[in-house]
Design an enzyme around this catalytic site. Structure first.
Site: not given
Lengths: 203, 276
Positions: B189, B233, B237
Protein backbone atom coordinates in the site's frame (compact mmCIF):
# COMPACT_ATOMS: atom_id res chain seq x y z
CA UNK A 1 29.62 -12.73 15.49
CA UNK A 2 31.18 -9.70 17.16
CA UNK A 3 30.95 -7.70 13.90
CA UNK A 4 27.30 -8.63 13.64
CA UNK A 5 26.59 -7.50 17.20
CA UNK A 6 28.38 -4.18 16.65
CA UNK A 7 26.37 -3.73 13.46
CA UNK A 8 23.11 -4.41 15.27
CA UNK A 9 24.17 -1.95 17.97
CA UNK A 10 24.79 0.85 15.48
CA UNK A 11 21.51 0.20 13.70
CA UNK A 12 19.76 0.20 17.08
CA UNK A 13 21.11 3.65 17.95
CA UNK A 14 20.16 5.04 14.54
CA UNK A 15 16.66 3.64 14.83
CA UNK A 16 16.18 5.02 18.33
CA UNK A 17 17.15 8.53 17.25
CA UNK A 18 14.95 8.49 14.14
CA UNK A 19 11.95 7.27 16.11
CA UNK A 20 12.56 9.93 18.77
CA UNK A 21 12.07 12.57 16.08
CA UNK A 22 8.56 11.21 15.61
CA UNK A 23 7.89 11.42 19.35
CA UNK A 24 8.14 7.65 19.56
CA UNK A 25 10.86 5.78 21.37
CA UNK A 26 12.08 2.31 20.56
CA UNK A 27 10.86 0.93 23.90
CA UNK A 28 7.25 2.00 23.32
CA UNK A 29 7.27 0.49 19.85
CA UNK A 30 8.61 -2.82 21.17
CA UNK A 31 6.11 -2.76 24.04
CA UNK A 32 3.21 -2.11 21.67
CA UNK A 33 4.26 -5.15 19.64
CA UNK A 34 4.54 -7.52 22.61
CA UNK A 35 1.32 -6.16 24.14
CA UNK A 36 -0.58 -6.70 20.88
CA UNK A 37 0.30 -10.35 20.35
CA UNK A 38 -0.16 -11.85 23.81
CA UNK A 39 -1.00 -15.40 22.78
CA UNK A 40 1.99 -16.19 20.61
CA UNK A 41 3.54 -19.65 20.60
CA UNK A 42 7.27 -19.56 21.43
CA UNK A 43 8.27 -20.74 17.95
CA UNK A 44 6.33 -17.82 16.42
CA UNK A 45 7.72 -15.07 18.66
CA UNK A 46 10.70 -14.52 16.38
CA UNK A 47 8.39 -13.30 13.59
CA UNK A 48 7.51 -10.29 15.74
CA UNK A 49 11.09 -9.06 15.97
CA UNK A 50 13.21 -7.76 13.12
CA UNK A 51 16.57 -8.80 11.80
CA UNK A 52 19.05 -6.02 11.09
CA UNK A 53 18.09 -5.65 7.43
CA UNK A 54 14.39 -5.36 8.24
CA UNK A 55 15.10 -2.86 11.01
CA UNK A 56 17.31 -0.63 8.88
CA UNK A 57 14.98 -0.79 5.84
CA UNK A 58 12.00 0.12 8.04
CA UNK A 59 13.95 3.03 9.50
CA UNK A 60 14.88 4.46 6.10
CA UNK A 61 11.57 3.46 4.51
CA UNK A 62 13.44 1.35 1.96
CA UNK A 63 15.61 4.25 0.86
CA UNK A 64 18.85 3.86 2.86
CA UNK A 65 21.89 6.11 2.50
CA UNK A 66 24.60 4.76 0.21
CA UNK A 67 26.91 3.42 2.92
CA UNK A 68 24.06 1.63 4.68
CA UNK A 69 22.87 0.22 1.37
CA UNK A 70 26.34 -1.16 0.66
CA UNK A 71 26.36 -2.95 4.03
CA UNK A 72 22.93 -4.45 3.38
CA UNK A 73 23.96 -5.64 -0.10
CA UNK A 74 27.22 -7.18 1.13
CA UNK A 75 25.37 -9.04 3.89
CA UNK A 76 22.76 -10.23 1.39
CA UNK A 77 25.39 -11.42 -1.09
CA UNK A 78 27.11 -13.39 1.69
CA UNK A 79 23.81 -15.08 2.57
CA UNK A 80 23.32 -16.73 -0.82
CA UNK A 81 23.77 -20.50 -1.02
CA UNK A 82 23.91 -22.48 -4.25
CA UNK A 83 22.81 -26.06 -5.03
CA UNK A 84 25.52 -28.63 -4.24
CA UNK A 85 25.55 -29.86 -7.85
CA UNK A 86 26.01 -26.30 -9.12
CA UNK A 87 22.89 -26.48 -11.33
CA UNK A 88 21.07 -23.17 -11.01
CA UNK A 89 18.26 -24.21 -13.36
CA UNK A 90 15.86 -26.94 -12.28
CA UNK A 91 12.50 -28.00 -13.73
CA UNK A 92 10.53 -25.08 -15.21
CA UNK A 93 7.26 -27.05 -14.89
CA UNK A 94 7.73 -27.29 -11.13
CA UNK A 95 8.74 -23.64 -11.18
CA UNK A 96 5.46 -22.73 -12.89
CA UNK A 97 3.43 -24.39 -10.12
CA UNK A 98 5.50 -22.58 -7.49
CA UNK A 99 5.04 -19.26 -9.29
CA UNK A 100 1.24 -19.74 -9.10
CA UNK A 101 1.09 -20.79 -5.45
CA UNK A 102 0.81 -18.36 -2.58
CA UNK A 103 0.67 -21.11 0.00
CA UNK A 104 2.79 -21.27 3.12
CA UNK A 105 3.56 -20.02 6.61
CA UNK A 106 0.26 -18.21 7.29
CA UNK A 107 -1.13 -19.36 10.63
CA UNK A 108 -3.88 -21.21 8.79
CA UNK A 109 -1.24 -23.15 6.80
CA UNK A 110 -0.28 -25.42 9.73
CA UNK A 111 0.24 -28.31 9.70
CA UNK A 112 1.51 -27.81 6.13
CA UNK A 113 -0.73 -29.32 3.43
CA UNK A 114 1.53 -28.28 0.55
CA UNK A 115 4.99 -26.89 -0.05
CA UNK A 116 5.52 -23.14 0.27
CA UNK A 117 4.88 -21.30 -2.99
CA UNK A 118 6.82 -18.45 -4.57
CA UNK A 119 3.61 -16.56 -5.46
CA UNK A 120 5.45 -14.74 -8.27
CA UNK A 121 2.24 -13.96 -10.17
CA UNK A 122 0.97 -11.94 -7.22
CA UNK A 123 3.45 -9.22 -8.21
CA UNK A 124 4.89 -10.04 -11.65
CA UNK A 125 3.72 -10.79 -15.15
CA UNK A 126 5.48 -13.98 -16.35
CA UNK A 127 3.73 -16.31 -18.81
CA UNK A 128 1.88 -13.79 -21.00
CA UNK A 129 -1.07 -16.23 -21.26
CA UNK A 130 -1.75 -15.84 -17.53
CA UNK A 131 -3.94 -12.75 -17.30
CA UNK A 132 -4.17 -12.66 -13.50
CA UNK A 133 -0.87 -11.10 -12.52
CA UNK A 134 0.13 -8.28 -10.21
CA UNK A 135 2.12 -5.15 -10.90
CA UNK A 136 4.03 -4.54 -7.66
CA UNK A 137 7.12 -5.88 -9.43
CA UNK A 138 8.28 -5.41 -13.02
CA UNK A 139 7.02 -7.63 -15.83
CA UNK A 140 9.19 -10.71 -16.37
CA UNK A 141 7.55 -11.86 -19.61
CA UNK A 142 10.27 -12.96 -22.08
CA UNK A 143 12.86 -12.18 -19.41
CA UNK A 144 15.22 -15.00 -20.38
CA UNK A 145 14.72 -14.57 -24.13
CA UNK A 146 15.45 -10.83 -23.88
CA UNK A 147 18.74 -11.71 -22.17
CA UNK A 148 19.66 -14.39 -24.69
CA UNK A 149 19.51 -17.02 -21.93
CA UNK A 150 23.04 -16.00 -20.86
CA UNK A 151 24.53 -18.05 -17.98
CA UNK A 152 25.44 -14.88 -16.07
CA UNK A 153 21.79 -13.83 -16.25
CA UNK A 154 20.71 -17.27 -14.98
CA UNK A 155 22.94 -16.77 -11.93
CA UNK A 156 21.58 -13.26 -11.43
CA UNK A 157 17.98 -14.55 -11.45
CA UNK A 158 18.81 -17.33 -8.98
CA UNK A 159 20.44 -14.79 -6.68
CA UNK A 160 17.58 -12.34 -7.18
CA UNK A 161 15.11 -14.93 -5.90
CA UNK A 162 17.39 -16.14 -3.10
CA UNK A 163 18.06 -12.65 -1.78
CA UNK A 164 17.05 -9.66 -3.92
CA UNK A 165 18.78 -7.30 -1.53
CA UNK A 166 22.19 -8.35 -2.86
CA UNK A 167 21.36 -6.37 -6.00
CA UNK A 168 19.02 -3.80 -4.47
CA UNK A 169 19.13 -2.85 -0.78
CA UNK A 170 15.68 -2.83 0.84
CA UNK A 171 13.98 -4.26 -2.24
CA UNK A 172 10.27 -4.89 -1.67
CA UNK A 173 10.61 -8.48 -2.84
CA UNK A 174 10.92 -11.11 -0.07
CA UNK A 175 14.26 -12.81 0.58
CA UNK A 176 12.81 -16.22 -0.26
CA UNK A 177 16.04 -18.17 0.11
CA UNK A 178 17.78 -16.23 2.84
CA UNK A 179 14.63 -16.32 4.99
CA UNK A 180 14.22 -20.06 4.48
CA UNK A 181 10.85 -19.67 2.75
CA UNK A 182 11.92 -21.60 -0.37
CA UNK A 183 14.53 -24.36 -0.72
CA UNK A 184 17.55 -24.20 -3.03
CA UNK A 185 15.84 -26.72 -5.31
CA UNK A 186 12.64 -24.66 -5.47
CA UNK A 187 14.65 -21.55 -6.32
CA UNK A 188 16.40 -23.44 -9.11
CA UNK A 189 12.97 -24.53 -10.45
CA UNK A 190 11.78 -20.93 -10.41
CA UNK A 191 15.00 -19.81 -12.11
CA UNK A 192 14.27 -22.31 -14.87
CA UNK A 193 10.72 -20.98 -15.20
CA UNK A 194 12.11 -17.49 -15.82
CA UNK A 195 15.24 -18.42 -17.82
CA UNK A 196 14.61 -21.66 -19.71
CA UNK A 197 14.00 -21.36 -23.49
CA UNK A 198 11.26 -24.03 -23.10
CA UNK A 199 9.38 -22.10 -20.41
CA UNK A 200 6.12 -20.38 -21.47
CA UNK A 201 7.59 -17.21 -19.96
CA UNK A 202 9.89 -17.07 -22.99
CA UNK A 203 7.47 -18.26 -25.66
CA UNK B 1 -35.14 -5.59 4.55
CA UNK B 2 -34.12 -6.24 0.97
CA UNK B 3 -37.06 -4.85 -0.90
CA UNK B 4 -35.83 -5.15 -4.43
CA UNK B 5 -35.53 -8.66 -5.79
CA UNK B 6 -33.60 -7.38 -8.78
CA UNK B 7 -30.81 -6.10 -6.55
CA UNK B 8 -30.84 -9.27 -4.51
CA UNK B 9 -30.43 -11.44 -7.60
CA UNK B 10 -27.65 -9.19 -8.74
CA UNK B 11 -25.91 -9.65 -5.41
CA UNK B 12 -26.23 -13.44 -5.49
CA UNK B 13 -24.60 -13.40 -8.92
CA UNK B 14 -21.83 -11.24 -7.54
CA UNK B 15 -21.25 -13.56 -4.62
CA UNK B 16 -20.96 -16.50 -7.01
CA UNK B 17 -18.51 -14.62 -9.17
CA UNK B 18 -16.43 -13.58 -6.19
CA UNK B 19 -16.46 -16.91 -4.41
CA UNK B 20 -15.52 -18.82 -7.53
CA UNK B 21 -12.20 -16.97 -7.36
CA UNK B 22 -11.78 -17.40 -11.06
CA UNK B 23 -8.54 -16.25 -12.53
CA UNK B 24 -8.11 -13.52 -15.04
CA UNK B 25 -10.97 -11.67 -16.62
CA UNK B 26 -13.58 -12.95 -14.14
CA UNK B 27 -11.89 -11.24 -11.20
CA UNK B 28 -11.85 -8.05 -13.15
CA UNK B 29 -15.52 -8.52 -13.99
CA UNK B 30 -16.30 -8.98 -10.28
CA UNK B 31 -14.78 -5.61 -9.50
CA UNK B 32 -16.72 -3.93 -12.31
CA UNK B 33 -19.99 -5.50 -11.17
CA UNK B 34 -19.24 -4.51 -7.58
CA UNK B 35 -18.84 -0.91 -8.68
CA UNK B 36 -22.18 -1.07 -10.52
CA UNK B 37 -23.80 -2.44 -7.39
CA UNK B 38 -22.23 0.29 -5.23
CA UNK B 39 -23.82 2.86 -7.53
CA UNK B 40 -27.23 1.16 -7.21
CA UNK B 41 -26.87 1.17 -3.43
CA UNK B 42 -26.69 4.94 -3.44
CA UNK B 43 -30.31 4.94 -4.58
CA UNK B 44 -31.35 2.14 -2.22
CA UNK B 45 -28.92 1.78 0.72
CA UNK B 46 -31.10 -0.86 2.40
CA UNK B 47 -30.23 -3.34 -0.33
CA UNK B 48 -26.79 -3.66 1.27
CA UNK B 49 -26.86 -6.91 3.27
CA UNK B 50 -24.48 -5.24 5.72
CA UNK B 51 -27.46 -3.18 6.86
CA UNK B 52 -28.91 -6.36 8.38
CA UNK B 53 -25.93 -6.34 10.74
CA UNK B 54 -26.42 -2.63 11.42
CA UNK B 55 -30.05 -3.37 12.31
CA UNK B 56 -29.08 -6.22 14.60
CA UNK B 57 -26.42 -4.00 16.16
CA UNK B 58 -28.99 -1.32 16.88
CA UNK B 59 -31.20 -3.84 18.67
CA UNK B 60 -28.19 -5.13 20.64
CA UNK B 61 -27.21 -1.59 21.58
CA UNK B 62 -30.57 -0.96 23.26
CA UNK B 63 -31.05 -4.40 24.78
CA UNK B 64 -30.42 -4.99 28.50
CA UNK B 65 -27.83 -7.75 28.61
CA UNK B 66 -24.96 -9.27 30.53
CA UNK B 67 -24.45 -9.85 34.26
CA UNK B 68 -25.45 -6.22 34.97
CA UNK B 69 -28.59 -6.44 32.82
CA UNK B 70 -27.68 -3.12 31.24
CA UNK B 71 -27.96 -1.72 27.73
CA UNK B 72 -25.17 0.16 25.97
CA UNK B 73 -27.20 3.37 25.91
CA UNK B 74 -24.91 4.88 28.57
CA UNK B 75 -21.80 3.98 26.54
CA UNK B 76 -19.67 7.04 25.81
CA UNK B 77 -18.14 6.72 22.33
CA UNK B 78 -16.48 10.11 22.73
CA UNK B 79 -19.37 12.48 22.16
CA UNK B 80 -21.11 11.81 25.46
CA UNK B 81 -23.04 8.84 26.90
CA UNK B 82 -25.41 7.29 24.37
CA UNK B 83 -24.44 9.65 21.55
CA UNK B 84 -23.93 7.45 18.49
CA UNK B 85 -24.44 9.86 15.58
CA UNK B 86 -21.10 11.03 14.22
CA UNK B 87 -19.05 9.22 16.88
CA UNK B 88 -17.28 6.89 14.43
CA UNK B 89 -15.97 9.89 12.45
CA UNK B 90 -13.93 11.04 15.46
CA UNK B 91 -12.44 7.67 16.43
CA UNK B 92 -9.86 6.54 17.45
CA UNK B 93 -9.60 9.05 20.30
CA UNK B 94 -8.27 9.30 23.83
CA UNK B 95 -10.64 8.22 26.62
CA UNK B 96 -9.75 9.50 30.09
CA UNK B 97 -11.68 6.72 31.89
CA UNK B 98 -9.53 4.07 30.21
CA UNK B 99 -6.44 6.34 29.91
CA UNK B 100 -6.02 4.92 26.43
CA UNK B 101 -6.59 5.73 22.79
CA UNK B 102 -9.41 3.51 21.55
CA UNK B 103 -11.01 2.80 18.22
CA UNK B 104 -14.70 1.95 17.91
CA UNK B 105 -14.19 -1.76 18.47
CA UNK B 106 -11.95 -1.53 21.53
CA UNK B 107 -14.38 1.06 22.96
CA UNK B 108 -17.33 -1.27 22.42
CA UNK B 109 -15.48 -4.01 24.30
CA UNK B 110 -14.76 -1.53 27.10
CA UNK B 111 -18.46 -0.58 27.38
CA UNK B 112 -19.63 -4.19 27.27
CA UNK B 113 -17.18 -4.97 30.06
CA UNK B 114 -17.77 -1.93 32.27
CA UNK B 115 -21.50 -1.34 31.71
CA UNK B 116 -22.86 -4.79 31.01
CA UNK B 117 -20.37 -6.74 33.13
CA UNK B 118 -19.21 -9.15 30.42
CA UNK B 119 -15.78 -10.75 30.86
CA UNK B 120 -13.31 -9.14 28.51
CA UNK B 121 -11.64 -12.47 27.69
CA UNK B 122 -14.94 -13.89 26.49
CA UNK B 123 -15.72 -10.83 24.39
CA UNK B 124 -12.45 -10.86 22.46
CA UNK B 125 -12.07 -14.64 22.12
CA UNK B 126 -14.05 -14.89 18.85
CA UNK B 127 -14.70 -11.41 17.49
CA UNK B 128 -14.92 -12.43 13.81
CA UNK B 129 -17.53 -14.53 12.05
CA UNK B 130 -16.52 -17.18 9.56
CA UNK B 131 -17.73 -17.14 5.96
CA UNK B 132 -21.50 -17.32 5.60
CA UNK B 133 -22.11 -17.19 9.35
CA UNK B 134 -24.25 -14.57 11.02
CA UNK B 135 -22.08 -11.66 12.11
CA UNK B 136 -20.84 -11.68 15.71
CA UNK B 137 -22.27 -9.24 18.24
CA UNK B 138 -19.19 -7.06 17.94
CA UNK B 139 -19.50 -7.03 14.15
CA UNK B 140 -23.17 -6.07 14.38
CA UNK B 141 -22.52 -3.32 16.95
CA UNK B 142 -19.54 -1.98 14.98
CA UNK B 143 -21.59 -1.87 11.79
CA UNK B 144 -24.47 -0.13 13.57
CA UNK B 145 -22.31 2.60 15.12
CA UNK B 146 -20.25 3.16 11.96
CA UNK B 147 -23.39 3.43 9.82
CA UNK B 148 -24.57 6.24 12.10
CA UNK B 149 -21.66 8.33 10.82
CA UNK B 150 -22.70 7.84 7.22
CA UNK B 151 -22.30 11.07 5.32
CA UNK B 152 -19.92 12.49 7.95
CA UNK B 153 -16.23 12.91 7.19
CA UNK B 154 -13.32 11.64 9.27
CA UNK B 155 -12.23 14.28 11.80
CA UNK B 156 -9.80 12.57 14.19
CA UNK B 157 -8.52 14.52 17.19
CA UNK B 158 -4.80 15.00 17.82
CA UNK B 159 -5.19 17.20 20.89
CA UNK B 160 -4.17 14.66 23.49
CA UNK B 161 -0.48 13.60 23.61
CA UNK B 162 -1.56 9.94 23.55
CA UNK B 163 -3.51 10.59 20.33
CA UNK B 164 -0.36 12.00 18.76
CA UNK B 165 1.65 9.06 20.13
CA UNK B 166 -0.83 6.59 18.61
CA UNK B 167 -0.50 8.30 15.23
CA UNK B 168 3.32 8.19 15.42
CA UNK B 169 3.18 4.53 16.42
CA UNK B 170 0.77 3.75 13.59
CA UNK B 171 3.00 5.45 11.06
CA UNK B 172 6.10 3.55 12.27
CA UNK B 173 4.12 0.29 12.14
CA UNK B 174 2.92 1.02 8.61
CA UNK B 175 6.54 1.00 7.42
CA UNK B 176 7.76 -1.77 9.75
CA UNK B 177 9.03 -4.80 7.82
CA UNK B 178 8.95 -8.14 9.60
CA UNK B 179 8.14 -11.80 9.27
CA UNK B 180 9.50 -14.45 6.88
CA UNK B 181 8.48 -12.46 3.79
CA UNK B 182 9.81 -9.06 4.97
CA UNK B 183 6.40 -7.44 4.48
CA UNK B 184 5.28 -4.07 5.82
CA UNK B 185 1.88 -2.48 5.17
CA UNK B 186 3.78 -0.17 2.82
CA UNK B 187 4.96 -3.13 0.71
CA UNK B 188 1.51 -3.38 -0.88
CA UNK B 189 0.00 0.00 0.00
CA UNK B 190 2.93 2.32 -0.65
CA UNK B 191 2.40 3.32 -4.28
CA UNK B 192 -0.38 4.26 -6.70
CA UNK B 193 -1.85 2.07 -9.42
CA UNK B 194 -0.44 -1.26 -8.22
CA UNK B 195 -2.25 -4.57 -7.91
CA UNK B 196 -1.84 -8.04 -6.42
CA UNK B 197 -2.99 -10.38 -9.18
CA UNK B 198 -5.97 -8.31 -10.42
CA UNK B 199 -6.85 -6.77 -7.07
CA UNK B 200 -6.20 -3.02 -7.01
CA UNK B 201 -4.22 -1.76 -4.02
CA UNK B 202 -4.89 1.63 -2.48
CA UNK B 203 -1.85 3.79 -1.66
CA UNK B 204 -2.84 4.36 1.94
CA UNK B 205 -0.22 6.99 2.78
CA UNK B 206 -1.68 9.19 0.08
CA UNK B 207 -4.66 11.14 1.47
CA UNK B 208 -6.45 11.26 -1.92
CA UNK B 209 -6.53 7.46 -2.01
CA UNK B 210 -7.04 6.85 1.72
CA UNK B 211 -10.11 9.13 1.70
CA UNK B 212 -11.80 6.90 -0.87
CA UNK B 213 -11.34 3.53 0.85
CA UNK B 214 -10.94 3.92 4.63
CA UNK B 215 -14.55 5.08 5.12
CA UNK B 216 -15.85 1.92 3.40
CA UNK B 217 -15.00 -0.22 6.45
CA UNK B 218 -16.76 -2.04 8.11
CA UNK B 219 -17.80 -3.57 4.80
CA UNK B 220 -20.01 -6.40 3.60
CA UNK B 221 -17.86 -8.89 1.70
CA UNK B 222 -19.79 -10.66 -1.03
CA UNK B 223 -17.27 -13.53 -1.26
CA UNK B 224 -17.62 -14.20 2.48
CA UNK B 225 -21.28 -13.34 2.97
CA UNK B 226 -20.37 -11.46 6.15
CA UNK B 227 -19.40 -8.05 7.44
CA UNK B 228 -15.70 -7.43 8.03
CA UNK B 229 -14.73 -4.79 10.59
CA UNK B 230 -11.66 -2.52 10.49
CA UNK B 231 -9.99 -4.62 13.23
CA UNK B 232 -10.60 -7.77 11.19
CA UNK B 233 -9.32 -6.10 8.02
CA UNK B 234 -5.99 -5.22 9.66
CA UNK B 235 -5.72 -8.65 11.33
CA UNK B 236 -6.20 -10.20 7.89
CA UNK B 237 -3.28 -8.19 6.49
CA UNK B 238 -1.06 -9.43 9.31
CA UNK B 239 -2.19 -12.99 8.54
CA UNK B 240 -1.10 -12.51 4.94
CA UNK B 241 2.17 -10.98 6.22
CA UNK B 242 2.76 -14.34 7.97
CA UNK B 243 2.49 -12.91 11.47
CA UNK B 244 0.54 -14.56 14.28
CA UNK B 245 -3.11 -13.68 14.93
CA UNK B 246 -3.09 -10.20 16.47
CA UNK B 247 -5.21 -9.44 19.54
CA UNK B 248 -8.58 -7.78 18.99
CA UNK B 249 -8.44 -4.08 19.83
CA UNK B 250 -4.67 -4.21 20.43
CA UNK B 251 -2.44 -1.13 20.65
CA UNK B 252 -1.00 -2.00 17.24
CA UNK B 253 -4.34 -2.32 15.43
CA UNK B 254 -5.69 0.82 17.13
CA UNK B 255 -2.52 2.78 16.21
CA UNK B 256 -2.73 1.61 12.58
CA UNK B 257 -6.39 2.62 12.54
CA UNK B 258 -5.35 6.04 13.86
CA UNK B 259 -2.79 6.32 11.07
CA UNK B 260 -5.31 5.31 8.39
CA UNK B 261 -8.05 7.60 9.70
CA UNK B 262 -5.60 10.51 9.86
CA UNK B 263 -4.57 9.83 6.26
CA UNK B 264 -8.27 9.73 5.36
CA UNK B 265 -9.12 12.94 7.26
CA UNK B 266 -11.91 14.72 5.40
CA UNK B 267 -12.91 11.54 3.57
CA UNK B 268 -16.57 10.50 3.65
CA UNK B 269 -17.84 7.57 5.68
CA UNK B 270 -19.93 5.19 3.56
CA UNK B 271 -20.17 2.27 5.97
CA UNK B 272 -21.00 -0.50 5.61
CA UNK B 273 -19.19 -0.58 2.29
CA UNK B 274 -19.43 -3.37 -0.23
CA UNK B 275 -16.31 -5.36 -1.03
CA UNK B 276 -15.23 -8.41 -2.91
Amino acid sequence: MRTLLVGVGIAGVAIASALAQDGLDRASLDKAITDSWRRVAPDWAQRLSQDETQAVCSLYRNNPPEAVAATIQARAQASIKYPADGKLMGDWRKGEKLAQSGYGMRFTDYPPRAENGGNCFACHQLDPKELSYGTLGPTLAAYGKDRKFAPAEVKAVYERIYNPQAAHACANMPRMGANGFLSLEQIADLTAYVMSPESPVNK
Amino acid sequence: MIRRPRLLLFLIGLALLASARLAGAAEDATERELEKYRQMLKADPWSNPGMLDADRGEALWGERRGPNNASLEACDLGKGPGKVEGAFAELPRYFADADRVMDLESRLVWCMEKLQGFERSGLVARPYSKANQTGTELEALTTFVASKSNGATFAPSLQHPKERAALALGEALFFRRQGPLDFACATCHGDSGKRIRLQNLPYLSKPEEARVVVGEWPAYRVSQGTVMTPQHRIADCYWQMRLPLIDYGSDVTVALTAYLVNQAKGGAITAPGLKR
